[in-house]
Design a protein around this motif. Structure first.
Motif, mmCIF file in Angstrom:
data_model
loop_
_atom_site.group_PDB
_atom_site.id
_atom_site.type_symbol
_atom_site.label_atom_id
_atom_site.label_comp_id
_atom_site.label_asym_id
_atom_site.label_seq_id
_atom_site.Cartn_x
_atom_site.Cartn_y
_atom_site.Cartn_z
ATOM 1 N N ALA A 1 0.815 -1.215 0.000
ATOM 2 C CA ALA A 1 0.000 0.000 0.000
ATOM 3 C C ALA A 1 0.847 1.262 0.000
ATOM 4 C CB ALA A 1 -0.940 -0.003 1.206
ATOM 5 N N PHE A 2 2.136 1.145 0.325
ATOM 6 C CA PHE A 2 3.015 2.311 0.382
ATOM 7 C C PHE A 2 3.631 2.638 -0.972
ATOM 8 C CE2 PHE A 2 2.622 1.023 4.736
ATOM 9 C CZ PHE A 2 2.664 2.206 5.459
ATOM 10 N N ASN A 3 3.126 2.048 -2.049
ATOM 11 C CA ASN A 3 3.671 2.295 -3.387
ATOM 12 C C ASN A 3 3.347 3.677 -3.937
ATOM 13 O OD1 ASN A 3 5.044 -0.060 -3.755
ATOM 14 N ND2 ASN A 3 3.344 -1.144 -4.718
ATOM 15 N N GLY A 4 2.419 4.391 -3.322
ATOM 16 C CA GLY A 4 1.997 5.676 -3.853
ATOM 17 C C GLY A 4 2.954 6.823 -3.622
ATOM 18 N N GLY A 5 4.040 6.584 -2.901
ATOM 19 C CA GLY A 5 5.032 7.619 -2.675
ATOM 20 C C GLY A 5 4.835 8.385 -1.376
ATOM 21 N N LYS A 6 3.715 8.161 -0.671
ATOM 22 C CA LYS A 6 3.472 8.832 0.603
ATOM 23 C C LYS A 6 4.228 8.090 1.701
ATOM 24 C CE LYS A 6 -0.315 10.913 3.074
ATOM 25 N NZ LYS A 6 -1.682 10.748 3.521
ATOM 26 N N PRO A 7 5.073 8.783 2.495
ATOM 27 C CA PRO A 7 5.899 8.078 3.480
ATOM 28 C C PRO A 7 5.138 7.492 4.657
ATOM 29 C CG PRO A 7 6.194 10.444 3.681
ATOM 30 C CD PRO A 7 5.362 10.219 2.457
ATOM 31 N N SER A 8 3.971 8.045 4.971
ATOM 32 C CA SER A 8 3.180 7.532 6.094
ATOM 33 C C SER A 8 1.714 7.455 5.693
ATOM 34 C CB SER A 8 3.350 8.417 7.334
ATOM 35 O OG SER A 8 2.855 9.711 7.094
ATOM 36 N N LEU A 9 1.013 6.490 6.281
ATOM 37 C CA LEU A 9 -0.405 6.285 5.985
ATOM 38 C C LEU A 9 -1.171 6.091 7.286
ATOM 39 C CD1 LEU A 9 -0.088 3.754 3.012
ATOM 40 C CD2 LEU A 9 -0.751 6.151 2.828
ATOM 41 N N SER A 10 -2.356 6.664 7.353
ATOM 42 C CA SER A 10 -3.211 6.477 8.522
ATOM 43 C C SER A 10 -3.926 5.132 8.429
ATOM 44 C CB SER A 10 -4.232 7.607 8.613
ATOM 45 O OG SER A 10 -5.153 7.519 7.521
ATOM 46 N N GLU B 1 5.045 -4.844 12.921
ATOM 47 C CA GLU B 1 5.819 -3.953 13.785
ATOM 48 C C GLU B 1 6.809 -4.745 14.631
ATOM 49 O OE1 GLU B 1 3.847 -0.586 15.853
ATOM 50 O OE2 GLU B 1 2.022 -1.346 14.891
ATOM 51 N N HIS B 2 6.377 -5.884 15.125
ATOM 52 C CA HIS B 2 7.239 -6.711 15.977
ATOM 53 C C HIS B 2 8.526 -7.107 15.244
ATOM 54 C CE1 HIS B 2 8.443 -9.673 18.945
ATOM 55 N NE2 HIS B 2 8.546 -10.575 17.983
ATOM 56 N N PHE B 3 8.409 -7.396 13.943
ATOM 57 C CA PHE B 3 9.571 -7.821 13.166
ATOM 58 C C PHE B 3 10.254 -6.662 12.425
ATOM 59 C CE2 PHE B 3 7.444 -11.879 13.781
ATOM 60 C CZ PHE B 3 8.529 -12.705 14.080
ATOM 61 N N ARG C 1 5.173 2.997 13.725
ATOM 62 C CA ARG C 1 4.150 4.044 13.859
ATOM 63 C C ARG C 1 4.793 5.296 14.440
ATOM 64 N NH1 ARG C 1 -1.588 1.539 15.798
ATOM 65 N NH2 ARG C 1 -2.302 3.409 14.710
ATOM 66 N N ASP C 2 4.428 6.449 13.868
ATOM 67 C CA ASP C 2 5.008 7.698 14.343
ATOM 68 C C ASP C 2 4.183 8.258 15.502
ATOM 69 O OD1 ASP C 2 2.753 8.888 13.225
ATOM 70 O OD2 ASP C 2 3.802 9.528 11.404
ATOM 71 N N GLU C 3 4.561 9.470 15.938
ATOM 72 C CA GLU C 3 3.904 10.063 17.105
ATOM 73 C C GLU C 3 2.439 10.393 16.852
ATOM 74 O OE1 GLU C 3 6.043 13.343 14.786
ATOM 75 O OE2 GLU C 3 6.392 11.270 15.412
ATOM 76 N N HIS C 4 2.037 10.451 15.582
ATOM 77 C CA HIS C 4 0.634 10.723 15.244
ATOM 78 C C HIS C 4 -0.166 9.440 15.031
ATOM 79 C CE1 HIS C 4 1.853 14.862 14.834
ATOM 80 N NE2 HIS C 4 2.736 14.553 13.915
ATOM 81 N N GLY C 5 0.493 8.303 15.215
ATOM 82 C CA GLY C 5 -0.192 7.027 15.043
ATOM 83 C C GLY C 5 -0.237 6.541 13.607
ATOM 84 N N GLU C 6 0.415 7.259 12.693
ATOM 85 C CA GLU C 6 0.431 6.835 11.297
ATOM 86 C C GLU C 6 1.499 5.767 11.078
ATOM 87 O OE1 GLU C 6 0.524 10.045 8.480
ATOM 88 O OE2 GLU C 6 -1.633 10.359 8.793
ATOM 89 N N PHE C 7 1.249 4.931 10.083
ATOM 90 C CA PHE C 7 2.144 3.811 9.799
ATOM 91 C C PHE C 7 3.219 4.224 8.801
ATOM 92 C CE2 PHE C 7 -1.818 1.959 11.201
ATOM 93 C CZ PHE C 7 -1.412 0.916 12.022
ATOM 94 N N LEU D 1 6.956 2.457 6.729
ATOM 95 C CA LEU D 1 7.759 1.266 6.502
ATOM 96 C C LEU D 1 8.892 1.226 7.516
ATOM 97 C CD1 LEU D 1 7.952 1.248 2.600
ATOM 98 C CD2 LEU D 1 6.489 -0.153 4.063
ATOM 99 N N GLY D 2 9.187 0.009 8.009
ATOM 100 C CA GLY D 2 10.151 -0.134 9.086
ATOM 101 C C GLY D 2 11.580 -0.381 8.633
ATOM 102 N N PRO D 3 12.528 -0.378 9.583
ATOM 103 C CA PRO D 3 13.955 -0.528 9.262
ATOM 104 C C PRO D 3 14.329 -1.896 8.704
ATOM 105 C CG PRO D 3 13.587 -0.571 11.645
ATOM 106 C CD PRO D 3 12.294 -0.166 11.021
ATOM 107 N N ALA D 4 13.520 -2.909 8.957
ATOM 108 C CA ALA D 4 13.847 -4.246 8.433
ATOM 109 C C ALA D 4 13.870 -4.248 6.908
ATOM 110 C CB ALA D 4 12.842 -5.275 8.949
ATOM 111 N N LEU D 5 13.025 -3.417 6.298
ATOM 112 C CA LEU D 5 12.995 -3.352 4.831
ATOM 113 C C LEU D 5 14.263 -2.716 4.272
ATOM 114 C CD1 LEU D 5 9.265 -2.346 4.374
ATOM 115 C CD2 LEU D 5 10.302 -4.536 3.816
ATOM 116 N N VAL D 6 14.831 -1.755 5.004
ATOM 117 C CA VAL D 6 16.093 -1.146 4.579
ATOM 118 C C VAL D 6 17.205 -2.190 4.597
ATOM 119 C CG1 VAL D 6 17.805 0.631 5.121
ATOM 120 C CG2 VAL D 6 15.364 1.111 5.424
ATOM 121 N N ARG D 7 17.203 -3.006 5.644
ATOM 122 C CA ARG D 7 18.214 -4.067 5.744
ATOM 123 C C ARG D 7 18.092 -5.048 4.588
ATOM 124 N NH1 ARG D 7 17.628 -8.989 7.732
ATOM 125 N NH2 ARG D 7 15.643 -8.453 8.718
#
Length: 256
Positions: free
Chosen positions: A49-58, A81-83, A88-94, A96-102
């Motif tokens: 769902a993050f393919n649209g270029g928006k860094p965070s999604l509600s 999130e566990h893996f 989630r940021d301070e506003h509760g938006e989702f 992509l996590g650091p595991a994907l960068v790795r």
């Protein structure tokens, strides 16, 4: 008597557990239709769902994009999130996590294991320099390279950056990223580009596109050398080798 009843109860409970286990196994088999698991498909759909270029999604946006219930998204996101695949940021938006960068950094090494043997074969067969280029913004980068062993050759180091709008690889990267106009429409139709003296007056190159596992353009495969050696017969032979090697890895590389 009580001891016998207790033992029988344990046996009955064990038999019931075994029946449930067998039923769960059959349910799992039905769920894994064609080697797919519904829960995994849904979790991966959240990441897609993050393919649209928006860094965070509600949560609402994720529900609209995936068609899932919010409660389902919250359950799946807990595991992601566990893996480390979502955060989630301070506003509760989702996000992509650091595991994907790795994993993305590991993909470069996976691509190298496929591309380097291809470049070696091309350099051996053509006796010219073979390279693999990728696009980074308005430039092309020589990601992998196997230099010719000829005394006079086109030599370039890995990591070198060049203009995107000159040279065979740059033109191919633009053409197969749907750049409008000419010569890009012709490149897309013919499937290759030959440049002579575009970047340096005494250098020629021929390049073809390579696509990733998801069908997107991942890079350009090229052979380059002295312009005087790029006769019609040589270009025909080099292009045939490039097309064959591109076919061997097309659809196998991970996207950039």
């Amino acid at each position: 008597m009580n001891r016998i009843v207790k033992l029988d109860g344990r046996r009955a409970e064990s038999r019931g557990y075994n029946r449930r286990l067998a039923m769960d196994g059959r349910t799992l088999e039905r769920t894994m239709t064609k080697n797919r698991v519904e829960a995994v498909d849904r979790a991966l759909s959240l990441l897609d769902a993050f393919n649209g270029g928006k860094p965070s999604l509600s949560l609402r946006e994720l529900a609209e994009l995936t068609g899932m219930y919010k409660s389902t998204i919250l359950r799946l996101s807990g595991s992601l999130e566990h893996f480390g695949y979502l955060s989630r940021d301070e506003h509760g938006e989702f996000r992509l996590g650091p595991a994907l960068v790795r994993l993305a950094s590991l993909s470069q090494r996976d691509n190298a294991s496929l591309i380097r043997p291809v470049l070696q074969r091309l350099a051996d067969e053509t006796e010219e320099t073979a390279s693999f280029y990728v696009r980074e913004g308005g430039e092309r980068v020589c990601l992998f390279r196997c230099n010719s062993r000829q005394e006079i050759r086109h030599h370039l180091d890995e990591g070198a950056r060049m203009a995107l709008n000159r040279g065979a690889s740059g033109r191919v990267l633009l053409a197969f990223a749907d750049e409008p106009g000419e010569p890009f429409a012709t490149i897309r139709r013919e499937g290759y580009y030959l440049s002579k003296g575009e970047r340096a007056s005494d250098v020629a190159a021929v390049a073809v596109p390579v696509r990733a596992v998801n069908g997107s353009l991942v890079g350009a495969l090229s052979v380059s050398g002295l312009r005087s050696r790029f006769t019609d017969s040589f270009v025909e032979r080099a292009l045939a080798a490039l097309r064959q090697e591109a076919k061997n890895i097309d659809g196998k590389l991970l996207p950039q």
